[in-house]
Design a protein around this motif. Structure first.
Motif, PDB file in Angstrom:
ATOM      1  N   ALA A 164     -10.461   3.525  -2.899  1.00 26.77           N
ATOM      2  CA  ALA A 164     -11.391   3.141  -1.737  1.00 26.77           C
ATOM      3  C   ALA A 164     -10.844   3.669  -0.532  1.00 26.77           C
ATOM      4  CB  ALA A 164     -11.552   1.707  -1.855  1.00 26.77           C
ATOM      5  N   GLY A 165      -9.273   3.633  -0.393  1.00 28.58           N
ATOM      6  CA  GLY A 165      -8.887   4.165   0.952  1.00 28.58           C
ATOM      7  C   GLY A 165      -8.314   2.901   1.873  1.00 28.58           C
ATOM      8  N   PRO A 166      -7.189   3.206   2.553  1.00 25.88           N
ATOM      9  CA  PRO A 166      -6.653   4.494   2.566  1.00 25.88           C
ATOM     10  C   PRO A 166      -5.852   4.655   1.203  1.00 25.88           C
ATOM     11  CG  PRO A 166      -5.290   2.727   3.615  1.00 25.88           C
ATOM     12  CD  PRO A 166      -6.727   2.289   3.326  1.00 25.88           C
ATOM     13  N   PRO A 167      -5.399   5.887   0.973  1.00 26.67           N
ATOM     14  CA  PRO A 167      -4.848   6.302  -0.059  1.00 26.67           C
ATOM     15  C   PRO A 167      -3.272   6.102  -0.330  1.00 26.67           C
ATOM     16  CG  PRO A 167      -4.949   8.487   1.077  1.00 26.67           C
ATOM     17  CD  PRO A 167      -5.593   7.228   2.070  1.00 26.67           C
ATOM     18  N   ILE A 168      -2.715   5.406   0.475  1.00 27.27           N
ATOM     19  CA  ILE A 168      -1.089   4.922   0.513  1.00 27.27           C
ATOM     20  C   ILE A 168      -0.973   3.582   0.602  1.00 27.27           C
ATOM     21  CG2 ILE A 168      -0.424   7.298   1.676  1.00 27.27           C
ATOM     22  CD1 ILE A 168      -0.167   5.387   4.444  1.00 27.27           C
ATOM     23  N   GLY A 169       0.207   3.207   0.141  1.00 27.34           N
ATOM     24  CA  GLY A 169       0.365   1.919  -0.305  1.00 27.34           C
ATOM     25  C   GLY A 169       1.704   1.212  -0.241  1.00 27.34           C
TER      26      GLY A 169
END
Length: 752
Positions: A164-169
């Protein structure tokens, strides 16, 4: 036929298309490009692409993201693929419109079957276009739908969240890669499968292929196709204008109070420039306003040259000599001066009190508040309101925030949304905006200039009132804007207690004495209230005036140093015996006369502090007002303000540039003979070749270095060579031009 490169595509366009390109991106035309290859190079430069993309709306930027995701920066892509990426809910026609806009800016080019974008476009869009991570080539070899079915619910939820974004965690597990069989958490399991990529010890990233797959029929996520609707309420134009006029009058009243305050006690200028926090709070307290409004007031006053930095060893913020003409002007003219000043103010007053990136406190009137985009942003925000019919009021500033965020999400940086809120608040304080809608005067300011705006404000202002209402509690109510003469009379004998639709004044012993000190007699004060009050004058007011007047002026002072005289010798003796005023150094020179070496104003103030009511007199014995007029410094010469208007070349100028580019393209493609270099063969060979071309009417290529040392190639037809000068016809400029021979570096015949 369009080629695969931007140069080929530009060469294939007609004059009108290129003129529109240069209008949209004027930086490409300065200096005029020699040919399409130069134009294409400039169009692909990062700084130019950033400027070109600043005003793209949210949908067009999303389409640009989709082109980047599709790889249009390296390989042409069909529009059909872009439509698929935009996904369900985005009409193909809207995507096509966005692509057309990108073509108009030469950010994209090519037919619908083979669209390309300039490589620099991938640098100016988000780090994660479409809120998607980077592609991982290894995943192209995997059956991703099948892999997803093997995941447990916790792992699937994690991937869907990142999709769903953003693609970093961020996770502590990012730095601990383990085999799949030893995985202890969803993050470790997904990393072991190659479905999450480690960026650093605390960050993981979802690969682009997975993000697209998990989003299903909306690969670019939830795309906002159109601008959010404004919540608009219709109000009568007269209601909006009258509210705006009330705000304008309130602003002028506060400005007059600021001028009076700083006339008496000018505040110091900070060592680094600007106004100190303590002084700003003093203004807010004395005028009973918020600090934000006080900041706006001082910024407008300095910008309008009503107040300026005095300079010198201990500089102060001092009213200038422009104050008196300003205060004498009609309210509509005063308002127009402030309104156009704010509209063109290259500063953001609302930044005052905040801290910059280095945690430095930003002060009012300091250089730290300068922002080059301030003027343009004000016009942009007010332009949205100007598009609405008269009387249309937007329900909330947040509606404008959302609309402008969609229109140009890249504008304004981190302050983008705050800028809109600040501008609306300040425009409302000035009466340019009222109740969420543009006032008639505000619309005229934007479209017709300050002169017409002042006329519209005059029409909106209430008619001046010629009366007041005197109350039994010694208050005077002005039920509207007073006539200037009446306003001055009431201000002389009363202090403002509260302001708004009606102004309430308070009469006290001090204010009556102030009026008498200013030269008004008791009879004049009685006459003022008798004639101007619509309510009966209370006896308490008449008694107060008579009581103060009876004591006032019994002691008379003149400059000797100073003297006091009184017809009552007993009062003279009482004053002389009063130990509280011994510091005044009074000495009796006659039964009814005292003198002092101190200045008269100091003597009178000392006597008043001890309960006496002396008056100052002039040589003729008449009462005079010795109150200081206030500090003043010379003002700067004032010119006529010009409203913001971006400087753009005319269509004719741009058409001339386009013809020059096209002529350069034709010349570049034309075969040419061997070049004659002036540095190698000398000027004689150059002259001979040019004379031959002139005799045969042939075109030549010449290399020229101008007075700034800039080299260029031009195709011309020599007409005459004599006196060290070449006269030649330039087909692009359609005129004969002159070239000094010593500036010609090479010459070559253009082959047929």
């Amino acid at each position: 036929m369009s080629g695969h490169s931007l140069v080929d595509w530009l060469r294939a366009q007609d004059e009108q298309v290129l003129v529109e390109l240069l209008r949209a991106r004027p930086d490409l035309a300065t200096p005029p490009p020699a040919d399409s290859s130069v134009l294409a190079t400039r169009a692909g430069m990062r700084a130019s692409v950033v400027r070109a993309c600043e005003d793209l709306d949210a949908l067009t930027r999303t389409v640009l993201d989709a082109l980047a995701i599709a790889g249009a920066d390296t390989e042409p892509q069909p529009l059909t693929r872009i439509n698929r990426l935009m996904g369900k809910g985005v009409p193909a026609a809207r995507t096509k419109e966005a692509v057309h806009r990108l073509r108009e800016l030469a950010v994209a080019w090519g037919p619908d079957t083979a669209l390309s974008i300039v490589p620099a476009a991938t640098e100016v869009i988000s780090q994660f276009p479409g809120n998607l991570g980077r592609a991982v080539p290894q995943l192209d070899e995997m059956d991703l739908p099948e892999v997803l079915t093997e995941l447990d619910p916790a792992e699937r939820r994690l991937l869907e969240t990142l999709a769903a974004g953003p693609p970093i965690g961020r996770t502590k597990d990012a730095g601990r890669a383990v085999p799949l069989e030893r995985a202890e958490s969803p993050v470790q399991s997904l990393m072991a499968r190659g479905l999450l990529v480690r960026r650093d010890n605390e960050t993981v990233e979802l690969p682009r292929q997975l993000g697209l797959l998990l989003r299903g029929d909306r690969p670019m996520g939830q795309v906002q196709v159109s601008q959010p609707e404004l919540n608009v309420t219709g109000r009568s134009v007269s209601t909006v204008d009258s509210t705006a006029a009330g705000a304008a009058l309130e602003l002028l009243r506060h400005l007059e109070g600021l001028i009076a305050l700083w006339s008496a006690e000018p505040p110091g200028v900070l060592r680094a420039g600007g106004l100190g926090v303590r002084e700003l709070r003093r203004v807010a307290k004395e005028l009973e306003i918020e600090e934000e409004r006080a900041t706006l007031l001082v910024e407008l006053a300095v910008d309008s040259d009503l107040i300026d930095n005095s300079g010198g060893g201990e500089p102060e913020w001092v009213p200038t000599t422009h104050v008196e003409p300003f205060l004498a002007a009609a309210p509509d003219q005063q308002w127009a001066t402030l309104a156009v000043g704010w509209l063109e103010l290259p500063r953001l007053p609302a930044l005052a009190g905040r801290r910059d990136d280095r945690d430095k406190l930003l002060s009012p009137l300091s250089n730290d508040l300068r922002r080059p985009n301030a003027v343009r942003e004000r016009h942009r925000v007010l332009g949205v309101l100007a598009e609405l019919p008269a009387g249309s009021c937007v329900g909330s500033a947040e509606d404008l925030v959302a609309a402008l965020a969609w229109r140009a999400p890249a504008r304004g940086g981190r302050m983008r949304d705050d800028l809109v809120r600040w501008i609306v608040a300040e425009a409302t304080a000035l009466g340019i905006v009222a109740l969420g809608g543009l006032s008639t005067a505000g619309a005229a300011l934007l479209n017709e200039g300050p002169g017409e705006a002042a006329k519209r404000m005059l029409d909106s202002l209430p008619e001046p009132i010629d009366h007041v209402l005197v109350q039994a509690d010694l208050t005077v109510v002005a039920p509207g804007r007073l006539e200037p003469e009446l306003a001055a009379d009431i201000a002389a004998v009363a202090d403002v207690e509260s302001a708004g639709g009606a102004t309430v004044y308070r009469i006290t012993e001090k204010t009556v004495r102030r009026a008498l000190d200013g030269g008004r007699s008791a009879a004049e004060l009685h006459e003022l209230f008798a004639k101007r009050s619509r309510t009966p004058v209370p006896q308490s007011l008449s008694y107060l005036i008579d009581d103060i007047a009876r004591k006032h002026g019994q002691l008379r002072g003149g400059q000797a140093g100073s003297f006091l005289r009184c017809d009552d010798p007993a009062l003279i003796a009482e004053v002389l015996a009063n130990q509280d005023i011994a510091r005044l150094e009074l000495r009796r020179i006659a039964p009814t006369v005292l003198i002092s070496p101190l200045a008269l104003l100091e003597v009178l103030e000392g006597l008043r502090d001890s309960g006496y009511a002396p008056a100052a007199e002039g040589p003729d014995g008449a009462v005079v007002d010795l109150r200081p007029a206030g500090h003043r410094i010379p003002g700067r010469p004032q010119g006529t303000r010009r409203l913001f208007s971006p400087s753009r070349p005319s269509v004719e100028q741009l058409a001339s540039v386009v013809r020059m580019i096209q002529a350069g393209d034709r010349a570049a493609e034309a075969p040419r003979g061997a070049a004659v270099s002036t540095s190698v063969l000398g000027t004689a060979a150059t002259v001979a070749l040019l004379q031959k071309a002139a005799a045969e009417g042939r075109m030549v290529w010449i290399g020229v270095v101008d007075s700034h040392g800039t080299a260029s190639q031009q195709m011309v037809t020599p007409v005459r060579v004599a006196g060290g000068v070449l006269d030649a016809f330039d087909a692009v400029l359609d005129m004969v031009c002159r070239f000094p021979l010593h500036r010609i570096t090479s010459t070559a015949l253009a082959e047929d």
